[in-house]
Structure formats: structure tokens, C-alpha cells
Design a protein around this motif. Structure first.
Motif, mmCIF file in Angstrom:
data_model
loop_
_atom_site.group_PDB
_atom_site.id
_atom_site.type_symbol
_atom_site.label_atom_id
_atom_site.label_comp_id
_atom_site.label_asym_id
_atom_site.label_seq_id
_atom_site.Cartn_x
_atom_site.Cartn_y
_atom_site.Cartn_z
ATOM 1 N N LYS A 157 0.850 -1.179 0.000
ATOM 2 C CA LYS A 157 0.000 0.000 0.000
ATOM 3 C C LYS A 157 0.889 1.234 0.000
ATOM 4 O O LYS A 157 2.035 1.189 0.473
ATOM 5 N N SER A 159 2.746 4.628 0.788
ATOM 6 C CA SER A 159 3.207 5.294 2.001
ATOM 7 C C SER A 159 4.150 6.429 1.609
ATOM 8 O O SER A 159 5.135 6.196 0.885
ATOM 9 N N GLU A 160 3.870 7.625 2.063
ATOM 10 C CA GLU A 160 4.763 8.764 1.807
ATOM 11 C C GLU A 160 6.130 8.527 2.440
ATOM 12 O O GLU A 160 7.160 8.909 1.874
ATOM 13 N N ARG A 161 6.141 7.917 3.622
ATOM 14 C CA ARG A 161 7.420 7.638 4.287
ATOM 15 C C ARG A 161 8.270 6.696 3.432
ATOM 16 O O ARG A 161 9.469 6.922 3.242
ATOM 17 N N LYS A 162 7.650 5.640 2.914
ATOM 18 C CA LYS A 162 8.405 4.707 2.083
ATOM 19 C C LYS A 162 8.833 5.352 0.766
ATOM 20 O O LYS A 162 9.899 5.035 0.227
ATOM 21 N N ARG A 163 8.009 6.246 0.245
ATOM 22 C CA ARG A 163 8.406 6.971 -0.969
ATOM 23 C C ARG A 163 9.692 7.753 -0.720
ATOM 24 O O ARG A 163 10.640 7.698 -1.511
ATOM 25 N N CYS A 246 6.378 2.649 -4.000
ATOM 26 C CA CYS A 246 5.925 3.935 -3.464
ATOM 27 C C CYS A 246 6.779 5.089 -3.968
ATOM 28 O O CYS A 246 6.289 6.216 -4.133
ATOM 29 N N CYS A 270 -0.076 -0.243 -4.824
ATOM 30 C CA CYS A 270 0.720 0.895 -4.331
ATOM 31 C C CYS A 270 0.431 2.189 -5.091
ATOM 32 O O CYS A 270 1.202 3.154 -5.028
#
Length: 358
Positions: A157, A159-163, A246, A270
């Protein structure tokens, strides 16, 4: 259920990846998802060895296609006289352009016909792969059920953090500016995956970074052949594959042969807009609704222009694909697999009863 799971995953990884980090691609991903999910539901699974003395499995399952798989299925089916279901991820069409030498590919049909004859039921990822297997005319004529590989939607899914993490990784490890647009492909690096097309499309878009994530240990010469553009990067294996999706801006999958395309499921989950080859196996994706499908280099170039320039189109593709992928949730897939396993067990028991009555 008591399940004896046979596979050559560990052996393949030792021989092909040689102890390094990485996966074997979709077959391993699907097998791990199924084993994890079935164990959570209380099923007992023993892998690649006999059950303890005095105990026996209800069913043998196998997702791999090597000669050791054939030998182990034959041995344990004779030993336990139980049902067998093979997860047929491999067809004759997708063996070409992989790691097998071309001289062996022409015998693939005959080999696969003997591989799959042990099953009460065969599970395969798509209607297209079912049609390919049906054409093999497997001697025992087992029923063939198309069941999606599925995707773990709790894991895959956006995630801005993972991006941000993937952008930072690209900057730190490959000196890619964090503000550059990234066109992603995720796949083990084989010829049939369309790396040549990926390369030639990258040539047309120097303003974008083209990033191919996936093992190339068995294809170092292939990587070297297509690694001379300043805007193309082969990362090899990356620990956090979700972060890769992401951190990209579009997903480009030019593979020439697939039985479903797990990376497409993951990319959709994603929230990536998808550009892929127009293959019959992608019947679960509708062109212009869930993705853009194209047939040749010019089509891929124009398709990528449309995706990157049109915000409305991007949002439409992202939202429709995200809705569509919900039906491929791994928990729904495990429900189907459980029912098929139980059906295979009943078929085997009925056969044994009929033999006993004679």
C-alpha cells in the motif's frame, strides 16, 4: 489439513543466487504468501521431508517445476497414496527467454506434460495459463482451476514515508536526484522480461530516470548490454520492495510472456499508473481503465507520454486499478486454494474407495 509442501526454492536459490540476497520472483512470492496464510489458519505444513512415523499428509502440494520436484512428488505420492495439487506457474510459453538454455526450451512441452500428470487438480494463475496447460494434453487430464496469485494488501500500500526512503536510497546509492521522475520496472532480469524495450524507451525520455529493480545475478552480461545510458539504473535486489513502488511515478512492465504478472498486482496496490504490453494473460486488466496496454516501441513511448502528461488519466488509472486489485487480496485467494485442496482430497479418497470396491 496436513500438507506436505514440496519445492526446490532453497536449492534454486543456492545454485542461482549463490547465497546472496534476493528472490526467485513470482513463484517464490506466491508460495510464501500461501504457506504463511495457511499456517495462520491452523493447517499443518511440513516442507520437503516425510511426516513423522505413524503420521501422513492429506495432500501434497508443489509450485516448482524442476526434476527434483517430479522425483519427490512421485516418491511421496507412492509412500502416502494421498492427493496432489500442483501450482502450475510454468507453461511452455514463458520458459523461453528465461534461465533455461534455448536447446532445452523446445522440449518444455513434453517435460511439463509429465510434470503435471501427478495431480488430482492443477491450480494456475490465469485463464490464459489454463488454456496453455490444456493444450499440453496432460495424460491424466486433471481439472485445471485458474486462481490469481494474489497480493498481500496489508503490506503493499502507498506510504509517503516509504516513498521518501526509496528516493533517498536512489540518491545515496545511485546518485539520482530526489526530484527526478522515476519510471519503475520490478522483475528478475531475463531476456523475455523486455529489458531491451525498457532501454530503448529510456533513450526517448532523458528527462526521466528508468529504474529496474530485481536480481541480475544470472544475467550480468544482459545487464552490461543495457547499462550505458545515464538515465537507466539496475539496482539488483532491494530489501524493501514496497518502498520501490511507493517511490516511483509510473510502472512500466514490457515483459513478453507472463502467466499473470505479480508486479502488476503490487504496482496497482501501491497506486502506480501502469503501462504494460498487450498480452492475453492480462485479461484481468482493461486497457484505458486500469492501465495502458501497448504492442510495440512506438506505442510504449506514446503511452508513457500520456501517463506522465495527463493528471486526469493518471488518477483514473490509479483509482480504477486500486479498486480492481481488491479482488486479488491474498486472504480471498487462500479461501479459494483451501476449497480446491479439500476438493482434491475428496477426489483422491473417492478414487481409492472405487479401487477398493473392485
Amino acid at each position: 489439513m496436513n500438507i506436505l509442501a514440496i519445492s526446490e526454492m532453497s536449492l534454486f536459490k543456492k545454485l542461482i543466487i549463490r547465497g546472496k540476497n534476493g528472490t526467485l520472483g513470482g513463484i517464490e512470492t506466491n508460495h510464501k504468501n500461501l504457506m504463511r496464510g495457511l499456517r495462520k489458519r491452523g493447517h499443518r505444513i511440513i516442507e520437503n521431508k516425510a511426516f513423522p512415523k505413524g503420521q501422513s499428509p492429506d495432500i501434497i502440494i508443489c509450485p516448482t517445476f524442476g526434476p527434483i520436484s517430479i522425483l519427490m512428488i512421485w516418491f511421496y505420492k507412492r509412500k502416502y497414496n494421498c492427493a496432489c495439487v500442483q501450482h502450475a506457474h510454468t507453461t511452455q510459453d514463458d520458459m523461453a527467454g528465461g534461465f533455461l538454455p534455448d536447446v532445452l526450451v523446445k522440449y518444455a512441452g513434453t517435460y511439463l506434460k509429465h510434470l503435471y500428470k501427478f495431480s488430482e487438480i492443477i491450480i494456475t494463475p490465469s485463464v490464459f495459463s489454463k488454456e496453455n496447460l490444456t493444450r499440453l494434453e496432460i495424460p491424466t487430464r486433471p481439472p485445471i482451476y485458474p486462481v490469481s496469485n494474489g497480493v498481500n494488501l496489508a503490506k503493499f500500500k502507498f506510504s509517503e514515508r516509504k516513498r521518501e526512503e526509496f528516493r533517498q536510497y536512489l540518491n545515496d546509492q545511485h546518485e539520482i536526484d530526489k526530484d527526478r521522475k522515476v519510471i519503475l520496472c520490478v522483475s528478475v532480469l531475463w531476456e523475455r522480461k523486455g529489458v531491451d524495450v525498457f532501454y530503448h524507451v529510456a533513450k526517448q525520455f532523458p528527462e526521466y530516470e528508468f529504474v529496474w529493480v530485481g536480481n541480475y545475478i544470472t544475467a550480468k552480461k544482459l545487464k552490461e548490454r543495457y547499462d550505458d545510458l545515464p538515465n537507466i539504473t539496475f539496482t539488483g535486489f532491494v530489501d524493501d520492495i514496497v518502498a520501490c513502488y511507493c517511490g516511483a511515478d509510473a510502472f512500466f512492465f514490457p515483459s513478453r510472456a507472463e502467466n499473470q504478472g505479480i508486479p502488476l498486482l503490487e504496482a496497482a496496490a501501491c497506486k502506480l499508473p501502469i503501462l504494460c504490453r498487450n498480452l492475453p494473460t492480462y485479461s484481468w486488466l482493461k486497457d484505458g481503465i486500469h492501465c495502458l496496454k501497448r504492442d510495440d516501441l512506438n506505442g510504449f513511448v506514446s503511452g508513457l507520454k500520456e501517463i506522465m502528461a495527463g493528471e486526469n488519466l493518471r488518477n483514473q488509472l490509479i483509482n480504477n486499478a486500486l479498486d480492481n486489485v481488491q479482488q486479488h487480496d491474498i486472504n480471498k485467494i487462500i479461501n479459494q486454494v483451501e476449497r480446491i485442496y479439500k476438493r482434491a482430497i475428496k477426489l483422491r479418497r473417492r478414487l481409492l474407495e472405487m479401487q477398493h470396491e473392485r
